[in-house]
Each structure stands twice: as structure tokens, then as C-alpha cells.
Motif scaffolding. Structure first.
Motif, PDB file in Angstrom:
ATOM      1  N   GLU A  54       0.922  -1.199  -0.018  1.00 20.33           N
ATOM      2  CA  GLU A  54      -0.028   0.059  -0.017  1.00 20.33           C
ATOM      3  C   GLU A  54       1.068   1.259  -0.183  1.00 20.33           C
ATOM      4  O   GLU A  54       0.599   2.242  -0.714  1.00 20.33           O
ATOM      5  CB  GLU A  54      -0.908   0.075   1.297  1.00 20.33           C
ATOM      6  CG  GLU A  54      -2.068   1.148   1.193  1.00 20.33           C
ATOM      7  CD  GLU A  54      -2.986   0.967   0.278  1.00 20.33           C
ATOM      8  OE1 GLU A  54      -3.643   1.977  -0.092  1.00 20.33           O
ATOM      9  OE2 GLU A  54      -3.305  -0.255  -0.225  1.00 20.33           O
ATOM     10  N   ASP A  55       2.080   1.140   0.918  1.00 20.60           N
ATOM     11  CA  ASP A  55       3.000   2.324   0.709  1.00 20.60           C
ATOM     12  C   ASP A  55       3.506   2.644  -0.620  1.00 20.60           C
ATOM     13  O   ASP A  55       3.715   3.696  -0.977  1.00 20.60           O
ATOM     14  CB  ASP A  55       3.864   2.056   2.013  1.00 20.60           C
ATOM     15  CG  ASP A  55       3.269   2.052   3.081  1.00 20.60           C
ATOM     16  OD1 ASP A  55       2.156   2.793   3.514  1.00 20.60           O
ATOM     17  OD2 ASP A  55       3.807   1.542   4.461  1.00 20.60           O
TER      18      ASP A  55
ATOM     19  N   ARG B 201       2.346   1.603  -3.576  1.00 20.16           N
ATOM     20  CA  ARG B 201       1.574   1.883  -4.526  1.00 20.16           C
ATOM     21  C   ARG B 201       1.079   3.805  -4.105  1.00 20.16           C
ATOM     22  O   ARG B 201       1.159   4.325  -5.156  1.00 20.16           O
ATOM     23  CB  ARG B 201      -0.027   1.305  -4.252  1.00 20.16           C
ATOM     24  CG  ARG B 201      -0.111   0.042  -4.731  1.00 20.16           C
ATOM     25  CD  ARG B 201      -1.524  -0.529  -5.115  1.00 20.16           C
ATOM     26  NE  ARG B 201      -2.034  -0.561  -3.640  1.00 20.16           N
ATOM     27  CZ  ARG B 201      -2.116  -1.755  -2.967  1.00 20.16           C
ATOM     28  NH1 ARG B 201      -1.371  -2.918  -3.464  1.00 20.16           N
ATOM     29  NH2 ARG B 201      -2.615  -1.911  -1.775  1.00 20.16           N
ATOM     30  N   ASN B 202       1.172   4.081  -2.624  1.00 21.15           N
ATOM     31  CA  ASN B 202       1.063   5.301  -2.488  1.00 21.15           C
ATOM     32  C   ASN B 202       2.027   6.268  -3.074  1.00 21.15           C
ATOM     33  O   ASN B 202       2.001   7.164  -3.600  1.00 21.15           O
ATOM     34  CB  ASN B 202       0.780   5.785  -1.036  1.00 21.15           C
ATOM     35  CG  ASN B 202      -0.548   5.024  -0.436  1.00 21.15           C
ATOM     36  OD1 ASN B 202      -1.346   4.916  -1.411  1.00 21.15           O
ATOM     37  ND2 ASN B 202      -0.701   4.643   0.752  1.00 21.15           N
ATOM     38  N   LEU B 203       3.357   5.463  -2.832  1.00 17.01           N
ATOM     39  CA  LEU B 203       4.758   6.551  -3.126  1.00 17.01           C
ATOM     40  C   LEU B 203       4.643   6.429  -4.847  1.00 17.01           C
ATOM     41  O   LEU B 203       5.179   7.474  -5.395  1.00 17.01           O
ATOM     42  CB  LEU B 203       5.593   5.593  -2.415  1.00 17.01           C
ATOM     43  CG  LEU B 203       6.137   5.928  -1.215  1.00 17.01           C
ATOM     44  CD1 LEU B 203       7.043   5.131  -0.609  1.00 17.01           C
ATOM     45  CD2 LEU B 203       6.178   7.399  -0.803  1.00 17.01           C
TER      46      LEU B 203
ATOM     47  N   GLN C 195       2.050   6.437  -6.747  1.00 18.90           N
ATOM     48  CA  GLN C 195       1.301   7.484  -7.305  1.00 18.90           C
ATOM     49  C   GLN C 195       1.808   8.766  -6.964  1.00 18.90           C
ATOM     50  O   GLN C 195       1.655   9.738  -7.873  1.00 18.90           O
ATOM     51  CB  GLN C 195      -0.031   7.276  -6.474  1.00 18.90           C
ATOM     52  CG  GLN C 195      -0.989   5.821  -6.817  1.00 18.90           C
ATOM     53  CD  GLN C 195      -2.303   5.680  -6.001  1.00 18.90           C
ATOM     54  OE1 GLN C 195      -2.553   6.704  -5.386  1.00 18.90           O
ATOM     55  NE2 GLN C 195      -2.719   4.736  -6.401  1.00 18.90           N
ATOM     56  N   GLU C 196       2.355   9.076  -6.094  1.00 17.32           N
ATOM     57  CA  GLU C 196       2.870  10.320  -5.544  1.00 17.32           C
ATOM     58  C   GLU C 196       3.878  10.633  -6.339  1.00 17.32           C
ATOM     59  O   GLU C 196       4.205  11.597  -6.876  1.00 17.32           O
ATOM     60  CB  GLU C 196       3.333  10.450  -4.073  1.00 17.32           C
ATOM     61  CG  GLU C 196       3.842  11.805  -3.625  1.00 17.32           C
ATOM     62  CD  GLU C 196       4.171  11.817  -2.256  1.00 17.32           C
ATOM     63  OE1 GLU C 196       4.746  12.834  -1.831  1.00 17.32           O
ATOM     64  OE2 GLU C 196       4.136  10.634  -1.537  1.00 17.32           O
TER      65      GLU C 196
ATOM     66  N   SER D  50       2.472  11.559  -9.779  1.00 17.49           N
ATOM     67  CA  SER D  50       1.912  12.827  -9.757  1.00 17.49           C
ATOM     68  C   SER D  50       2.926  13.923  -9.747  1.00 17.49           C
ATOM     69  O   SER D  50       2.990  14.951 -10.414  1.00 17.49           O
ATOM     70  CB  SER D  50       0.962  12.964  -8.365  1.00 17.49           C
ATOM     71  OG  SER D  50       1.726  12.937  -7.287  1.00 17.49           O
TER      72      SER D  50
END
Length: 878
Positions: A613-614, A616-618, A620-621, A624
């Protein structure tokens, strides 16, 4: 305090046995009854298998403006006037019976105007049974050989069912048989001829796939909803169903002759299903028995004679068929006693009272109050359908008003996803029922848009299928072998024959009859026979003792061998038990290790999930941020390109402006220098000219007769060097020009003529010519106020546009103007050789007059330097 008013504590809602993702719409069918008389006007027409058309009767107007309109309504299927009951049953009710045997619930109700054939559709007529007897016949044809004995299944008072053992069921049956009046009808009694033709169905329809390892029992109940009160039609209470007596307070009169029925209340079971408490539920074993129960309750149903129907139903009747089923045990002999394995399904057949208008039925008194309650309950049903439709179509969460009527409150679980719902709309095509039929059609069309969640299939019990038939085959084979071997009676005969054979081995006894006192033969013979029998008995006893002793010895030896074997086996068992104990300990250790590893694996999985999850978040960040950087970089490049373009454009513009200003300044300075040089030359010529010689000035007539090219300044002295005619120079020498001279221009014979080198002369501006040059000049002529021609040279710069074309930016204007010196009187050469006293002044004046025509520059003009010929005389000195 009444129990019906008490509030029960709210329980958490259990999981509904339905699949909310799979929904089926409410099946709405239409049946058109034939007209009573062939000469009646018809307002309903069957278009095809799914569509009917309703049109206003003659003399009726739908709208105030008199417009005649026909309306079509679609249904799942339309049954015309010639459709028989079997076709209607096969399409509408047969799937509900199949679902009932498979453990699913179903609701079928008829809806329509009074006299439209609802009761006929549900009950039928002699010789042509309706849906209800056909449903009962199909149920018992399907489960007939698999029915449980009576009282094996027992319904409780909370809408549940229990299983009794065979002994308890037998006691219940004996108790029932001991009653003077049996509570349930016997299947052996003769069928009532009043309804015998209704249940004499010859179709023998049944469900193809029935679980043969289950046992089934059918329970029926019959209730009616009258004036929004629920009454049990099977309750053993004497009352008058047709003419109840009411007082002014709308309550039944209590006297000795009339005992009013007690209304029942609705309750909610643990599965949130609604049921009628205290309702009589009868276990039936055949179609005849079930229909007899129905007919007994049908006689108690409230009907009345109205203007629209001779036997109009004044209440909503509900006939409920409950089917309890449970699997057999593993041996296929007895029913499983586990309550969790019992399945209770329900089929409700509802005959709604007809909607009617009191002005047509001419109802009054009790009939009027009954009609009001009927219409109110049907209106509540319609409101519930509307709210359900709105919630499903628009996603709203409005509360459905089920509790406003007993009818809707009883069947609310069906609309919440507890089974299939089917509705038969019965219509009468006669013209008098047009308005009521129109309302019924609109309600039916709206009902089709409501969707009900599809119920899930019942879970499997997990036992081996085919248990019942294996048990039956085993019993048949056992009875057959017992018959072959003779059975237990033949064995007793063999034992008797062995004892008889043993007695026959002894010597027979002689006759013991003494004929006289002196008989001395009978007794000795008897004594001899008895002694032989005694000796034989002793021998048999000794032999028996020997055999007993031998048998005891054999038994002792066998016991000793058994003991030794038991000891050996015990030793082996103890060894095996030790091994098993060691293996159990090893298994426990491995189980603990497995649990530990599973716990670690679970922790690692959770950790991995968190890391993923981290990640995927990273990611995505990062994506972006990278997109933001790319956008910023593209914006930066676009801004740089824009700034470079602006800088280049500004630089080019200022370079051209500087060149133009420098050229203008240079030209201005050159013109000033040239004017000064010319003045100096003229002054020099005047100073060096001898005084006795005067140049002969041409006369005005000669000037007018022979126009000559004007010089900038005629030389006053013949010996002076001639003045060279100078053409005006363009400030942009060396550049390519477009010389635009329109064909309408007139040629001028002035001394000063515009001369542009390397120019392309055109009569009309063209893009091709502009593309080859970087300067543009337009020659424009117009008539001045004094009647002379004034020529303007309009100049500009040529630029390339971004679209690939050419554009001209005008920068300056030069004006060429010719004037006649009519306001000045020119002097000619004097005839007197001797000059007067003011000869010096006259000479100066003549020189000044001749030098008065000069070239001047307008300095400081925003349009650049311009040239103008002027011949205005200067002011003479006093």
C-alpha cells in the motif's frame, strides 16, 4: 393491556437469504374475461400476446377538449377470453409450485375490479378447477410417495417447525383418533360432491426433480382481511359470516345467539417474516383433504350482493400452503432430528377484493363501510408499490408504508426479497368498467417496474443421495431371505422334533392297565421297562456328564488361550498406545509450530500488504510529481519560446526603428548641408558677379510658352560652374522596394521626381511582389484646394506574418506639391543701362527673388522627413 400494543425490543437484522445483486421484476399478467352478453360494448382489445389496448366507449371524452385517445399497456403475458385454466396455471403458478418444493417462497394474488373474474381465476368452477386446486394437485403428485407420517412435523406458535420422533408422532395420532370429532379431516371420507368436480384434475402435473431423500409434510391455513382486521376462517367458532351484527360504535353485538370471531394480530419471527399468531394450520395428506379444508373456510368468507356482482367478495382472502421438509438420516430410515436441517417454504394465494365505486354499487351502511376499507387497503398497496419503484429507480431511501394496512404488512417480506411475486390483473372489457379498468392498468404498469431480490437456493445437507431407495432395497432383500429360510416359526418346530426324537429312543411303556387282582404279568413288565429306561437314562447322564466335563475342559483351554491372546494383544496395544501417544505429541508440536508459522505468515502478509500500500501510494505520488514536473517543464519551454519570440520581435522592431531614425537623421543633416552649400554658392556668385552686367530675366509670357525643367537654383554668373541636378535619395538605399503606382495617377513634369532604385513597379499590390521586398511605397494623387495636383508618397515596412502571409506597417508620408507664384510680381531686366539709386537694393531683391524657391525640410515630423515645393515670396526688407 393488549399484547398487540406492546412494543418488542428491536433485534439486529439477520442476513437475508437472498441475493441483492440478482433481482427479478414483479411478474404481472393480464386476463380478460369474456363479456356477459354478446351485445355489450367492449372497451378492451387484445393486440398480441403481451399488449392490450383500452379505448374510451362511445359518448365518452378523455379530455375536456373532446380528444379521443387509445392507450396500450404491456404485460409479461396477456390471456384472452378463450384461454383455459390449465394454460394460465402452466405459465403463472407452475413455476411458483416448483420453487415451493425447492424451498423457496412465493406470492400470487389476483387484482381487478369487482366482477372481473378474480375468484373464478383463483378457485375455478365445477369441472374447471382454478389455480388453487391445481397447485394442491401438483404438490401432492410430486411429494406423494415421500410424505412423512402425520405429526412427524409439528408447527410451533412462532412461525417455526419442529421434528418429532416416531413414538411422539404415534402418540399424537392416537390422541387425535381418540377425539370424538377429528380436528383434521380424514382422507378416507367421501369427497363432498359440491367441490368434487373442481379437484378432479386429470393433468397429473408434477415437479420433475424432487429430492427423494427428504420427507415432506403440507400444512394449510386460510385467513381473511375484513375491514382491516384479520380473521381465521378455519377457527372452530360459530359465527354468521354473511350478516354480522354491528352496533352504532362499529363493534360486534355480544349476545347468546351471535359470537363474533376474534381478530388475529401480526407478529414478526426471528427471521423478520410476518405471520398471523394463533392461526389454525392443518396438516393435510392429499389434494382432496386440503381442498376440503379450503372449502370449509370458503363457506365462512364474507360475501354480499351488490349492484355489480351477485356474490361480491367483501374481504381479502389468503390461502397459505406451507411445505416442511427434512432429510433422512444416513441409514435412510428415520428423519434427522436437527432443526437446522428443516426447510419451511410458503406459497400464499391471495384473492383480493375488487376495487369499486360506491356510486355504482349503490352501497350503504355496512356495504359502504366495507367498500371504503377495501379501497383504502388497495390504495395502501398502490402507495407501497409507488415508493418501492421510486426508491429503486431514483436511489432514494423513503420509508415504505407497509404498516398502514394489514394486507401490505403481512406480505412486506416478499417485497423485501423473500420470494417471487406474481400478479394476475383481471379485467372486464365492458364499457361500464372503463374508468376502473384504466386505473387498474396504470397500477399494473407501475408494478412491473418494481424489482424483488432473487432468493438463494437452500444449502445441501451433505449426506449421500439415494439413501431411501437403498434402505427399501435392503428391507425387501431381508424379508425375501427370511421367507426362504423358513423364518423363526420353522426353527421352533425343528427344536420340538429333536426332543421328540430323543424321547422316542427310550423303550416304549407297556400297558399299565390291571385286568384283575391276580394279574402278575403287567407289573413285572412295567418294572422291567422302567429299569431299562433307568439304565438308559443313567448311561445318557454319564455320557452327558462326560461331555460336560469335556466341554468344560475345552472351555478352560479356550479361556486360557483367550487370556494368553488377550495378554499378548494388551502388550501390543500398550506398545501401539505409546507409539500413538508419541505421535500425538509430535502432532501437537507440529500443530503448534504450524500455528506459529501461520501467525508469522499472517503478520508478514499484513506487513507486505502495508508495504504494498505504501509502495502504491509512493508510486502514485511519484507519478503525480513527475507529471507536475513535466507540466512545469513544458510550461517553462513554452514560456521561453514565447519570451524568445517576443525578444526577437522587439529586437527586430527596435533595430528597424533605429535604422529608420538614423537614416532620417542622416538625410536631414545632408539636406541641411546641401541647403547651406547652395546658399553659399549663390552668395558667392552674387558677390563675384560684376555690377554692370545684369542677367536678362525671361518674361512671364516666355516662361508660360515654353515650360522648362526647373533647376534647384539657376546660376547668376555665367562663369560659375553649373549646378548638377540632384535626385532626392531614399533613406533606405540598398533595400528592395515595391513601387505601387495606381493606373489613375497623372504624370507630373516637376523637376523633383521620386526615384527609387531596385524597385518593383506594380499597378496593384500583390503577395508575390511583397514577398520579394522589404519596403513598400504607394504613390497617391489628390486635388489641392488651390486647384494644383498634390502627390503623396506613403511608405512602409513589409513584415512576414506567422500564418505565412505578408503585412505592411506604414511609417512615413512625403508630400510633393506644385504651386504657381501668382501672389508675387516678378521684375524683368531694366531698359535703362544706368541703374537708379536703389540699384543695390533692387539687385539684392532680384537675387532674393530668384533664391526664394528652395528646398526645405520639415524637421521633427513624426512621419519622417518630407519635401514640399513652395514659391511664397519672402518679406522684403524695408
Amino acid at each position: 393491556m393488549k399484547a398487540a400494543r406492546a412494543k418488542t425490543p428491536r433485534r439486529p437484522a439477520p442476513k437475508k437469504p437472498s441475493n441483492p445483486s440478482l433481482k427479478d421484476p414483479v411478474g404481472v399478467y393480464c386476463r380478460v374475461r369474456p363479456l356477459s352478453r354478446p351485445d355489450q360494448e367492449c372497451c378492451i382489445e387484445v393486440i398480441n400476446e403481451t399488449t392490450v389496448q383500452i379505448h374510451p366507449p362511445d359518448g365518452y371524452r378523455v379530455f375536456r377538449n373532446g380528444e379521443y385517445r387509445e392507450t396500450q399497456y404491456s404485460f409479461k403475458e396477456v390471456f384472452g377470453t378463450l384461454v383455459i385454466q390449465k394454460e394460465l396455471f402452466d405459465v403463472v403458478a407452475k413455476p411458483l409450485v416448483e420453487d415451493l418444493i425447492r424451498g423457496k417462497n412465493g406470492l400470487l394474488f389476483t387484482y381487478g375490479v369487482t366482477g372481473s373474474g378474480k375468484t373464478h381465476t383463483m378457485t375455478g368452477s365445477p369441472g374447471d378447477g382454478g389455480l388453487l386446486p391445481r397447485c394442491l394437485d401438483m404438490i401432492f403428485n410430486s411429494i406423494g410417495p415421500f410424505q412423512a407420517k402425520r405429526f412427524v412435523f409439528k408447527l410451533d406458535e412462532k412461525n417455526g417447525v419442529d421434528v418429532q420422533c416416531e413414538v411422539d408422532a404415534l402418540l399424537e395420532r392416537q390422541k387425535r383418533d381418540a377425539m370424538p370429532v377429528p380436528k383434521t379431516p380424514s382422507g378416507k371420507r367421501q369427497i363432498d360432491p359440491e367441490f368434487a368436480d373442481m379437484i378432479n384434475v386429470q393433468d397429473h402435473c408434477k415437479v420433475e426433480e424432487v429430492d427423494e431423500d427428504n420427507v415432506y409434510s403440507v400444512f394449510v391455513s386460510y385467513i381473511e382481511i375484513y375491514n382491516n382486521y384479520i380473521y381465521d376462517l378455519l377457527e372452530e367458532a360459530p359465527f354468521d359470516p354473511i350478516k354480522p351484527k354491528w352496533n352504532n360504535c362499529n363493534t360486534p353485538v355480544r349476545n347468546g345467539d351471535f359470537i363474533p370471531p376474534q381478530s388475529k394480530i401480526l407478529r414478526e419471527d426471528q427471521n423478520h417474516n410476518m405471520y398471523v399468531t394463533g392461526c389454525t394450520e392443518v396438516e393435510v395428506k392429499s389434494t382432496e383433504e386440503a381442498f376440503e379444508v379450503f372449502w370449509r373456510g370458503q363457506k365462512k368468507r364474507r360475501i354480499a350482493n351488490t349492484q355489480l356482482n351477485r356474490e361480491s367478495s367483501r374481504s381479502h382472502s389468503v390461502f397459505i400452503i406451507k411445505l416442511a421438509q427434512a432429510p433422512l438420516d444416513a441409514d435412510g430410515d428415520n428423519v434427522l432430528q436437527e432443526k437446522e436441517q428443516i426447510t419451511l417454504s410458503q406459497l400464499s394465494l391471495v384473492d383480493l377484493a375488487g376495487s369499486e365505486r360506491t356510486n355504482r354499487t349503490k352501497a350503504e351502511g355496512n356495504r359502504l363501510r366495507e367498500a371504503g376499507n377495501i379501497n383504502q387497503s388497495l390504495m395502501t398497496l398502490r402507495t407501497c408499490i409507488e415508493v418501492l419503484r421510486e426508491n429503486q429507480m431514483y436511489g432514494t431511501n423513503k420509508m415504505v408504508p407497509y404498516r398502514d394496512s394489514k394486507l401490505t404488512h403481512l406480505f412486506k417480506n416478499y417485497f423485501d426479497g423473500e420470494g417471487k411475486v406474481r400478479m394476475i390483473v383481471c379485467v372486464n372489457p365492458k364499457a361500464e368498467d372503463y374508468e376502473e379498468s384504466l386505473q387498474v392498468m396504470r397500477f399494473a404498469e407501475m408494478t412491473q417496474e418494481v424489482e424483488v431480490a432473487r432468493p438463494v437456493d437452500k444449502p445441501l445437507c451433505g449426506l449421500t443421495p439415494g439413501r431411501r431407495f437403498r434402505n427399501q432395497a435392503f428391507r425387501e432383500e431381508l424379508s425375501r431371505k427370511l421367507e426362504i429360510r423358513g423364518g423363526p416359526i420353522n426353527g421352533e418346530t425343528e427344536e420340538q422334533s429333536v426332543s421328540e426324537m430323543l424321547l422316542q429312543s427310550f423303550p416304549p411303556l407297556p400297558s399299565c392297565e390291571l385286568l384283575d387282582v391276580n394279574d402278575d404279568q403287567t407289573l413285572p413288565k412295567l418294572i422291567e421297562v422302567l429299569e431299562k429306561r433307568h439304565r438308559l437314562r443313567q448311561m445318557l447322564s454319564e455320557e452327558f456328564a462326560k461331555n460336560v466335563l469335556t466341554f468344560k475342559t475345552m472351555l478352560q483351554e479356550f479361556d486360557s488361550s483367550v487370556v494368553s491372546k488377550e495378554n499378548y494383544i494388551q502388550g501390543k496395544l500398550s506398545e501401539k498406545e505409546k507409539i500413538i501417544a508419541g505421535q500425538k505429541m509430535e502432532l501437537e508440536r507440529l500443530e503448534k509450530k504450524t500455528k506459529t508459522l501461520e501467525y508469522k505468515i499472517e503478520i508478514l502478509e499484513k506487513t507486505a500488504t502495508i508495504y504494498e500500500e505504501d509502495k502504491r501510494n509512493l508510486q502514485q505520488e511519484l507519478e503525480s510529481k513527475s507529471q507536475k514536473l513535466q507540466r512545469q517543464a513544458s510550461d517553462k519551454r513554452r514560456l521561453e519560446a514565447r519570451l524568445q519570440g517576443m525578444v526577437a520581435e522587439t529586437t527586430m522592431k527596435w533595430e528597424k526603428e533605429c535604422e529608420r531614425r538614423v537614416a532620417a537623421k542622416q538625410l536631414e543633416m545632408q539636406n541641411k548641408l546641401w541647403v547651406k552649400d547652395e546658399k553659399l554658392k549663390q552668395l558667392k556668385a552674387i558677390v563675384t558677379e560684376p555690377k554692370n552686367e545684369k542677367p536678362e530675366r525671361p518674361s512671364r509670357e516666355r516662361d508660360r510658352e515654353k515650360p522648362v525643367q526647373r533647376s534647384v537654383s539657376p546660376s547668376p554668373v555665367p562663369n560659375a560652374p553649373p549646378v548638377r541636378l540632384r535626385h532626392r535619395r531614399s533613406r533606405s538605399a540598398g533595400e528592395r522596394w515595391v513601387d505601387h503606382k495606381p493606373p489613375s495617377n497623372l504624370p507630373t513634369e516637376t523637376v523633383m521626381q521620386p526615384h527609387v532604385p531596385h524597385a518593383i513597379t506594380v499597378a496593384a499590390a500583390s503577395e508575390k511582389a511583397l514577398a520579394k521586398c522589404d519596403k513598400y511605397m504607394l504613390t497617391h494623387q489628390e486635388l489641392a484646394s488651390d486647384g494644383e495636383i498634390e502627390t503623396k508618397l506613403i511608405k512602409g515596412d513589409v513584415f512576414k506574418t506567422r500564418g505565412g502571409g505578408q503585412a505592411v506597417q506604414f511609417t512615413e508620408i512625403e508630400t510633393l506639391k506644385q504651386e504657381s507664384p501668382t501672389g508675387r510680381k516678378r521684375r524683368s531686366s531694366p531698359s535703362n543701362p544706368n541703374p537708379p539709386e536703389d540699384a543695390a537694393d533692387a539687385e539684392w531683391t532680384d537675387v532674393e527673388t530668384r533664391c526664394s524657391v528652395a528646398v526645405e525640410m520639415r524637421a521633427g515630423s513624426t512621419l519622417g522627413p518630407g519635401y514640399q515645393h513652395h514659391a511664397q515670396p519672402k518679406r522684403r526688407k524695408p
